[in-house]
Write a protein that holds these residues in place. Structure first.
Motif, PDB file in Angstrom:
ATOM      1  N   VAL A 289       0.835  -1.197   0.000  1.00  0.00           N
ATOM      2  CA  VAL A 289       0.000   0.000   0.000  1.00  0.00           C
ATOM      3  C   VAL A 289       0.868   1.244   0.000  1.00  0.00           C
ATOM      4  N   GLY A 290       0.899   1.916  -1.132  1.00  0.00           N
ATOM      5  CA  GLY A 290       1.666   3.140  -1.257  1.00  0.00           C
ATOM      6  C   GLY A 290       1.517   3.673  -2.661  1.00  0.00           C
TER       7      GLY A 290
ATOM      8  N   ARG B 145      -3.781   5.388  -3.483  1.00  0.00           N
ATOM      9  CA  ARG B 145      -4.826   6.237  -4.055  1.00  0.00           C
ATOM     10  C   ARG B 145      -5.997   5.396  -4.561  1.00  0.00           C
ATOM     11  N   GLY B 146      -5.675   4.238  -5.145  1.00  0.00           N
ATOM     12  CA  GLY B 146      -6.730   3.370  -5.640  1.00  0.00           C
ATOM     13  C   GLY B 146      -7.594   2.823  -4.528  1.00  0.00           C
TER      14      GLY B 146
ATOM     15  N   LEU C 163     -13.974   5.261  -0.468  1.00  0.00           N
ATOM     16  CA  LEU C 163     -14.948   6.347  -0.502  1.00  0.00           C
ATOM     17  C   LEU C 163     -16.192   5.946  -1.286  1.00  0.00           C
ATOM     18  N   ARG C 164     -16.008   5.240  -2.379  1.00  0.00           N
ATOM     19  CA  ARG C 164     -17.140   4.775  -3.162  1.00  0.00           C
ATOM     20  C   ARG C 164     -18.002   3.799  -2.353  1.00  0.00           C
ATOM     21  N   ILE C 165     -17.363   2.898  -1.627  1.00  0.00           N
ATOM     22  CA  ILE C 165     -18.095   1.941  -0.788  1.00  0.00           C
ATOM     23  C   ILE C 165     -18.873   2.673   0.295  1.00  0.00           C
TER      24      ILE C 165
ATOM     25  N   ILE D 245     -12.757   5.962   5.775  1.00  0.00           N
ATOM     26  CA  ILE D 245     -12.122   7.106   5.117  1.00  0.00           C
ATOM     27  C   ILE D 245     -10.603   6.995   5.285  1.00  0.00           C
ATOM     28  N   PHE D 246      -9.879   7.065   4.214  1.00  0.00           N
ATOM     29  CA  PHE D 246      -8.424   7.018   4.278  1.00  0.00           C
ATOM     30  C   PHE D 246      -7.868   8.296   4.902  1.00  0.00           C
TER      31      PHE D 246
END
Length: 306
Positions: free
Chosen positions: A134-135, A140-141, A147-149, A177-178
Protein backbone atom coordinates in the motif's frame (compact mmCIF):
# COMPACT_ATOMS: atom_id res chain seq x y z
CA UNK A 1 -9.14 -32.24 -8.31
CA UNK A 2 -8.01 -30.91 -11.66
CA UNK A 3 -5.10 -31.94 -13.84
CA UNK A 4 -3.02 -28.94 -12.72
CA UNK A 5 -3.30 -29.97 -9.07
CA UNK A 6 -2.40 -33.59 -9.87
CA UNK A 7 0.68 -32.44 -11.74
CA UNK A 8 1.80 -30.38 -8.76
CA UNK A 9 1.17 -33.22 -6.30
CA UNK A 10 2.92 -35.83 -8.43
CA UNK A 11 5.84 -33.79 -9.73
CA UNK A 12 6.20 -30.67 -7.59
CA UNK A 13 5.95 -27.06 -8.71
CA UNK A 14 9.10 -26.80 -10.83
CA UNK A 15 8.58 -30.02 -12.80
CA UNK A 16 4.89 -29.25 -13.25
CA UNK A 17 5.75 -25.83 -14.71
CA UNK A 18 8.06 -27.54 -17.20
CA UNK A 19 5.32 -29.97 -18.26
CA UNK A 20 2.69 -27.36 -19.16
CA UNK A 21 2.48 -24.66 -21.81
CA UNK A 22 4.03 -21.30 -20.88
CA UNK A 23 0.61 -19.66 -20.56
CA UNK A 24 -0.41 -22.30 -18.00
CA UNK A 25 2.51 -21.79 -15.62
CA UNK A 26 0.66 -19.15 -13.62
CA UNK A 27 -2.07 -21.76 -13.02
CA UNK A 28 0.58 -24.13 -11.68
CA UNK A 29 1.88 -21.43 -9.33
CA UNK A 30 -1.62 -20.71 -8.02
CA UNK A 31 -2.36 -24.41 -7.51
CA UNK A 32 0.97 -25.00 -5.78
CA UNK A 33 0.48 -22.11 -3.36
CA UNK A 34 -3.06 -23.24 -2.54
CA UNK A 35 -1.95 -26.83 -1.90
CA UNK A 36 0.96 -25.63 0.24
CA UNK A 37 -1.23 -23.38 2.40
CA UNK A 38 -1.03 -24.80 5.92
CA UNK A 39 -2.61 -21.87 7.74
CA UNK A 40 -6.02 -22.20 6.07
CA UNK A 41 -7.06 -18.69 7.09
CA UNK A 42 -10.76 -18.12 6.67
CA UNK A 43 -12.36 -15.37 4.62
CA UNK A 44 -16.06 -14.48 4.54
CA UNK A 45 -18.43 -12.90 2.06
CA UNK A 46 -22.18 -12.39 1.95
CA UNK A 47 -24.11 -14.90 -0.18
CA UNK A 48 -25.55 -12.10 -2.32
CA UNK A 49 -22.06 -11.21 -3.55
CA UNK A 50 -21.61 -14.84 -4.67
CA UNK A 51 -24.55 -14.59 -7.04
CA UNK A 52 -24.07 -11.03 -8.25
CA UNK A 53 -21.07 -8.73 -8.42
CA UNK A 54 -19.82 -5.19 -8.64
CA UNK A 55 -18.68 -3.86 -12.03
CA UNK A 56 -15.16 -4.69 -13.14
CA UNK A 57 -14.51 -1.27 -14.66
CA UNK A 58 -15.31 2.31 -13.73
CA UNK A 59 -18.75 3.67 -14.60
CA UNK A 60 -19.69 7.32 -14.96
CA UNK A 61 -20.10 8.77 -11.47
CA UNK A 62 -23.86 9.30 -11.80
CA UNK A 63 -24.64 5.85 -13.26
CA UNK A 64 -26.20 3.14 -11.02
CA UNK A 65 -25.29 -0.53 -11.34
CA UNK A 66 -27.82 -3.35 -11.58
CA UNK A 67 -26.78 -7.00 -11.82
CA UNK A 68 -29.07 -10.01 -11.95
CA UNK A 69 -27.94 -13.35 -10.48
CA UNK A 70 -29.60 -16.63 -9.56
CA UNK A 71 -32.80 -15.56 -7.73
CA UNK A 72 -31.32 -12.23 -6.69
CA UNK A 73 -30.73 -8.77 -8.12
CA UNK A 74 -28.10 -6.32 -6.87
CA UNK A 75 -28.68 -2.59 -7.24
CA UNK A 76 -25.88 -0.19 -6.33
CA UNK A 77 -26.50 3.55 -6.59
CA UNK A 78 -23.92 6.34 -6.38
CA UNK A 79 -23.92 8.55 -3.28
CA UNK A 80 -22.44 11.68 -1.79
CA UNK A 81 -19.95 12.31 1.01
CA UNK A 82 -18.58 15.49 2.50
CA UNK A 83 -14.88 15.72 1.66
CA UNK A 84 -12.80 18.72 2.71
CA UNK A 85 -15.98 20.55 3.67
CA UNK A 86 -17.74 20.00 0.34
CA UNK A 87 -20.31 17.43 -0.79
CA UNK A 88 -18.99 15.24 -3.58
CA UNK A 89 -20.64 12.58 -5.70
CA UNK A 90 -18.88 9.22 -5.73
CA UNK A 91 -19.64 6.58 -8.34
CA UNK A 92 -20.24 2.89 -7.82
CA UNK A 93 -17.28 0.87 -6.41
CA UNK A 94 -15.61 -1.38 -8.98
CA UNK A 95 -12.73 -3.72 -9.67
CA UNK A 96 -10.60 -6.05 -7.59
CA UNK A 97 -9.66 -3.48 -4.94
CA UNK A 98 -13.28 -2.84 -3.96
CA UNK A 99 -13.81 -6.59 -3.68
CA UNK A 100 -10.74 -6.97 -1.46
CA UNK A 101 -11.88 -4.21 0.91
CA UNK A 102 -15.33 -5.79 1.20
CA UNK A 103 -13.96 -9.27 1.90
CA UNK A 104 -11.79 -7.88 4.69
CA UNK A 105 -14.67 -5.97 6.30
CA UNK A 106 -17.04 -8.93 6.08
CA UNK A 107 -14.48 -11.40 7.40
CA UNK A 108 -13.63 -9.30 10.43
CA UNK A 109 -17.28 -8.54 11.21
CA UNK A 110 -18.29 -12.21 11.21
CA UNK A 111 -15.17 -13.29 13.06
CA UNK A 112 -15.79 -10.84 15.92
CA UNK A 113 -19.59 -10.81 15.78
CA UNK A 114 -19.55 -7.01 15.81
CA UNK A 115 -20.59 -4.33 13.31
CA UNK A 116 -17.53 -2.30 14.31
CA UNK A 117 -14.44 -3.40 12.41
CA UNK A 118 -11.03 -2.24 13.59
CA UNK A 119 -8.75 -1.01 10.85
CA UNK A 120 -5.45 0.82 11.03
CA UNK A 121 -2.53 -1.56 11.45
CA UNK A 122 -4.74 -4.66 11.21
CA UNK A 123 -5.91 -3.62 7.76
CA UNK A 124 -2.37 -2.85 6.63
CA UNK A 125 -1.19 -6.23 7.94
CA UNK A 126 -3.98 -8.00 6.08
CA UNK A 127 -3.19 -6.18 2.83
CA UNK A 128 0.47 -7.11 3.26
CA UNK A 129 -0.52 -10.74 3.79
CA UNK A 130 -2.54 -10.48 0.59
CA UNK A 131 0.62 -9.41 -1.24
CA UNK A 132 -0.54 -5.82 -1.66
CA UNK A 133 1.98 -3.05 -1.04
CA UNK A 134 0.00 0.00 0.00
CA UNK A 135 1.67 3.14 -1.26
CA UNK A 136 1.63 5.56 -4.17
CA UNK A 137 -0.90 4.64 -6.85
CA UNK A 138 -2.07 1.61 -4.87
CA UNK A 139 -2.87 3.81 -1.90
CA UNK A 140 -4.83 6.24 -4.06
CA UNK A 141 -6.73 3.37 -5.64
CA UNK A 142 -7.75 1.87 -2.31
CA UNK A 143 -8.69 5.31 -1.00
CA UNK A 144 -10.97 5.91 -3.97
CA UNK A 145 -12.70 2.55 -3.60
CA UNK A 146 -13.17 3.06 0.14
CA UNK A 147 -14.95 6.35 -0.50
CA UNK A 148 -17.14 4.78 -3.16
CA UNK A 149 -18.10 1.94 -0.79
CA UNK A 150 -18.91 4.43 1.97
CA UNK A 151 -21.05 6.63 -0.26
CA UNK A 152 -23.05 4.09 -2.23
CA UNK A 153 -26.51 2.71 -1.56
CA UNK A 154 -26.64 -1.07 -1.90
CA UNK A 155 -29.75 -3.21 -2.20
CA UNK A 156 -30.31 -6.94 -2.74
CA UNK A 157 -33.71 -8.00 -4.07
CA UNK A 158 -34.31 -11.72 -3.49
CA UNK A 159 -36.87 -13.87 -5.28
CA UNK A 160 -39.07 -16.57 -3.81
CA UNK A 161 -39.31 -17.32 -0.11
CA UNK A 162 -36.38 -15.05 0.72
CA UNK A 163 -37.98 -12.08 -1.03
CA UNK A 164 -37.47 -8.63 0.46
CA UNK A 165 -34.85 -9.83 2.96
CA UNK A 166 -32.41 -7.03 2.15
CA UNK A 167 -33.84 -4.14 0.20
CA UNK A 168 -32.34 -1.06 1.81
CA UNK A 169 -29.19 0.36 3.27
CA UNK A 170 -25.57 0.62 2.32
CA UNK A 171 -22.48 -1.35 3.29
CA UNK A 172 -20.69 1.03 5.61
CA UNK A 173 -22.49 3.31 8.04
CA UNK A 174 -19.45 5.37 8.98
CA UNK A 175 -15.67 5.43 9.22
CA UNK A 176 -14.23 4.06 5.97
CA UNK A 177 -12.12 7.11 5.12
CA UNK A 178 -8.42 7.02 4.28
CA UNK A 179 -6.00 9.32 6.05
CA UNK A 180 -4.15 11.47 3.56
CA UNK A 181 -0.85 11.17 5.38
CA UNK A 182 0.92 7.81 5.52
CA UNK A 183 3.83 9.23 7.48
CA UNK A 184 2.19 10.08 10.80
CA UNK A 185 3.13 8.65 14.18
CA UNK A 186 0.46 5.96 13.90
CA UNK A 187 2.96 4.13 11.70
CA UNK A 188 0.93 3.74 8.57
CA UNK A 189 -2.69 3.86 9.72
CA UNK A 190 -4.72 4.10 6.52
CA UNK A 191 -8.29 4.53 7.66
CA UNK A 192 -10.04 5.85 10.72
CA UNK A 193 -9.57 3.38 13.54
CA UNK A 194 -13.06 1.85 13.34
CA UNK A 195 -15.56 1.22 10.55
CA UNK A 196 -19.18 0.55 11.43
CA UNK A 197 -21.10 -1.62 8.98
CA UNK A 198 -24.71 -0.85 8.14
CA UNK A 199 -26.98 -2.78 10.51
CA UNK A 200 -29.14 -4.30 7.74
CA UNK A 201 -26.10 -5.44 5.78
CA UNK A 202 -24.42 -6.83 8.92
CA UNK A 203 -27.47 -8.88 9.86
CA UNK A 204 -27.77 -10.26 6.33
CA UNK A 205 -24.08 -11.14 6.41
CA UNK A 206 -24.42 -12.95 9.76
CA UNK A 207 -27.43 -14.88 8.50
CA UNK A 208 -25.87 -15.89 5.17
CA UNK A 209 -22.04 -16.01 5.38
CA UNK A 210 -20.05 -17.93 2.77
CA UNK A 211 -16.57 -19.22 3.76
CA UNK A 212 -13.64 -18.56 1.46
CA UNK A 213 -10.00 -19.59 1.59
CA UNK A 214 -7.95 -16.47 2.24
CA UNK A 215 -5.04 -17.79 0.21
CA UNK A 216 -7.35 -18.15 -2.79
CA UNK A 217 -8.41 -14.52 -2.40
CA UNK A 218 -4.73 -13.54 -2.32
CA UNK A 219 -4.00 -15.51 -5.50
CA UNK A 220 -6.89 -13.88 -7.37
CA UNK A 221 -6.52 -10.35 -6.00
CA UNK A 222 -5.71 -8.83 -9.42
CA UNK A 223 -8.29 -10.84 -11.37
CA UNK A 224 -11.74 -9.50 -10.52
CA UNK A 225 -13.67 -11.88 -12.81
CA UNK A 226 -11.79 -14.91 -11.49
CA UNK A 227 -12.46 -13.75 -7.95
CA UNK A 228 -16.17 -13.44 -8.75
CA UNK A 229 -16.18 -16.96 -10.20
CA UNK A 230 -14.37 -18.31 -7.15
CA UNK A 231 -16.88 -16.89 -4.66
CA UNK A 232 -19.74 -18.05 -6.93
CA UNK A 233 -18.40 -21.60 -6.93
CA UNK A 234 -17.73 -21.46 -3.19
CA UNK A 235 -21.43 -20.80 -2.67
CA UNK A 236 -23.01 -22.96 -5.36
CA UNK A 237 -20.99 -26.18 -5.43
CA UNK A 238 -21.29 -27.41 -1.85
CA UNK A 239 -25.04 -26.77 -1.80
CA UNK A 240 -25.76 -28.95 -4.85
CA UNK A 241 -27.27 -32.42 -4.51
CA UNK A 242 -26.94 -33.31 -8.20
CA UNK A 243 -25.14 -32.00 -11.31
CA UNK A 244 -26.35 -28.56 -12.39
CA UNK A 245 -25.88 -27.39 -15.99
CA UNK A 246 -25.48 -23.64 -16.45
CA UNK A 247 -26.10 -22.31 -19.95
CA UNK A 248 -24.00 -19.75 -21.76
CA UNK A 249 -26.88 -17.24 -21.76
CA UNK A 250 -27.13 -17.57 -17.96
CA UNK A 251 -23.37 -17.20 -17.53
CA UNK A 252 -23.36 -14.20 -19.84
CA UNK A 253 -26.22 -12.58 -17.94
CA UNK A 254 -24.43 -12.97 -14.60
CA UNK A 255 -20.79 -12.42 -15.54
CA UNK A 256 -20.78 -10.80 -18.99
CA UNK A 257 -20.93 -7.12 -18.06
CA UNK A 258 -18.60 -5.17 -20.34
CA UNK A 259 -18.83 -7.63 -23.23
CA UNK A 260 -21.07 -6.56 -26.10
CA UNK A 261 -21.27 -10.01 -27.64
CA UNK A 262 -21.28 -13.59 -26.40
CA UNK A 263 -18.39 -14.49 -28.70
CA UNK A 264 -16.15 -12.01 -26.89
CA UNK A 265 -17.30 -13.15 -23.45
CA UNK A 266 -16.80 -16.91 -23.86
CA UNK A 267 -12.99 -17.02 -24.16
CA UNK A 268 -12.59 -14.52 -21.33
CA UNK A 269 -14.89 -16.57 -19.10
CA UNK A 270 -13.06 -19.82 -19.87
CA UNK A 271 -9.72 -18.21 -19.02
CA UNK A 272 -11.01 -16.64 -15.81
CA UNK A 273 -12.58 -19.94 -14.77
CA UNK A 274 -9.23 -21.70 -15.10
CA UNK A 275 -7.71 -19.34 -12.55
CA UNK A 276 -10.68 -19.75 -10.20
CA UNK A 277 -10.46 -23.55 -10.40
CA UNK A 278 -6.70 -23.47 -9.79
CA UNK A 279 -7.50 -21.69 -6.52
CA UNK A 280 -10.24 -24.20 -5.59
CA UNK A 281 -8.81 -27.76 -5.83
CA UNK A 282 -12.02 -29.52 -4.75
CA UNK A 283 -14.25 -27.76 -7.28
CA UNK A 284 -15.83 -30.09 -9.82
CA UNK A 285 -16.77 -28.16 -12.93
CA UNK A 286 -16.81 -29.50 -16.48
CA UNK A 287 -17.19 -27.64 -19.78
CA UNK A 288 -20.18 -28.40 -21.96
CA UNK A 289 -21.13 -27.35 -25.49
CA UNK A 290 -23.88 -25.11 -24.15
CA UNK A 291 -22.09 -23.84 -21.01
CA UNK A 292 -20.68 -25.60 -17.96
CA UNK A 293 -21.85 -28.31 -15.57
CA UNK A 294 -21.44 -27.84 -11.82
CA UNK A 295 -21.09 -30.94 -9.62
CA UNK A 296 -21.53 -31.29 -5.84
CA UNK A 297 -18.17 -30.43 -4.28
CA UNK A 298 -16.57 -29.85 -0.92
CA UNK A 299 -16.48 -26.19 0.16
CA UNK A 300 -13.15 -24.42 -0.34
CA UNK A 301 -12.53 -24.42 3.40
CA UNK A 302 -14.24 -26.70 5.88
CA UNK A 303 -12.86 -25.23 9.09
CA UNK A 304 -15.56 -23.58 11.17
CA UNK A 305 -15.28 -20.10 12.58
CA UNK A 306 -13.59 -20.07 15.94
Amino acid sequence: MGDIHRLVIEHGRDKARALVRPEERTLVDIAADILADENQHLGITYSGFCLTSLPHKKLADDVPWEKRGHQVTLLVEPGRLKVNGKMKLFGVPYGARARMILIYLQTQAVRTGRREVELGRSMRDWLTRMGISVGGETFRGFREQSLRISACSLKFFWDGEDADVFEKGGIVKRGLIFHDDLGDDRQGTLWNDVVQLDETFFQALRDHPVPLLEEAVRQLKDRSLSLDLYVWLAYRLHSLSRPQPISWPSLYAQFGAGYDQMKHFKPRFVQALQYALAAYPDAKVEPADDGVVLYPSRPPIARLLA
